[in-house]
Design an enzyme around this catalytic site. Structure first.
Site, short mmCIF file in Angstrom:
data_model
loop_
_atom_site.label_atom_id
_atom_site.label_comp_id
_atom_site.label_asym_id
_atom_site.label_seq_id
_atom_site.Cartn_x
_atom_site.Cartn_y
_atom_site.Cartn_z
N CYS A 75 0.86 -1.18 0.00
CA CYS A 75 0.00 0.00 0.00
C CYS A 75 0.90 1.24 0.00
CB CYS A 75 -0.98 -0.06 1.18
SG CYS A 75 -2.23 1.24 1.16
N ASP A 125 -5.53 -0.50 -9.16
CA ASP A 125 -4.63 0.59 -8.76
C ASP A 125 -3.95 1.28 -9.92
OD1 ASP A 125 -5.18 0.18 -6.09
OD2 ASP A 125 -3.35 -0.94 -5.70
N HIS A 155 -6.94 -3.62 -4.79
CA HIS A 155 -6.00 -3.08 -3.81
C HIS A 155 -6.07 -3.89 -2.51
CE1 HIS A 155 -3.49 0.02 -2.05
NE2 HIS A 155 -4.21 -0.14 -0.96
#
Length: 190
Positions: A75, A125, A155
């Site tokens: 992330c 993403d 994600h």
């Protein structure tokens, strides 16, 4: 595997950390994983300062061999891992980011990158066009890299405690990450 909880000294206090080491007493290359604690550092300068502290601390541990290290992130930690690798081109030999906004700082941010790179992107993403642009920047940096969209992912695909978890993508992540670490860190002196 031996584990311990650590306190890493930083410019404004101590950061909690967790370390894992192989059972045998040999020294091994260091890997900073999950740079998520750095998210609390709101400025780029503070992120850089805290990353410096993490690397300095890691490389002074008796279990960690001398030589280059690797940095991984998930992330926003993927972006922070890339920032750390570009800020420490002589020290970070490998960097990996998964389902993260690794190109968020723009193309000029990666010109100092020297580490071998793997980026595993979620389908949600990054568009194929954005992937192409990122890969052009990595080409221009002249580093070895793989950068790919993991099919069928959203994600957070590596996180087993979320609805985004994708077991096949997690396995692909390991299939890319472990060889990267093996290649980039094999020259580390012990």
């Amino acid at each position: 595997m031996l584990t311990k909880t650590l306190q890493i000294p930083t410019a404004d206090g101590h950061a909690d950390a967790f370390a894992a080491f192989p059972d045998h007493a040999e020294r091994h290359p260091g890997v900073v994983a999950q740079l998520m604690p750095l998210i609390e550092a709101h400025t780029a300068e503070r992120v850089r300062s805290d990353a410096d502290a993490y690397l300095r601390f890691l490389t002074t541990q008796p279990e960690v061999g001398t030589g280059p290290v690797a940095v991984t992130g998930y992330c926003i930690g993927g972006l922070l891992a890339m920032r750390t690798a570009t800020a420490h081109p002589g020290q970070v030999a490998a960097v990996a980011g998964f389902h993260g906004p690794v190109g968020a700082d723009g193309p000029d941010s990666l010109h100092r990158l020297t580490a071998e790179v793997h980026l595993g992107h979620a389908e949600t993403d990054m568009t194929p066009e954005a992937l192409g642009e990122l890969n052009q920047v990595l080409d221009a940096a002249g580093v070895g890299y793989t950068s790919e969209i993991y099919p069928g992912t959203v994600h957070g695909f590596t996180m087993s405690d979320t609805d985004a978890f994708n077991p096949a993508a997690l396995q692909r992540h390991w299939d890319r990450l472990l060889p990267l670490l093996g290649r980039a860190l094999k020259q580390t002196a012990l």
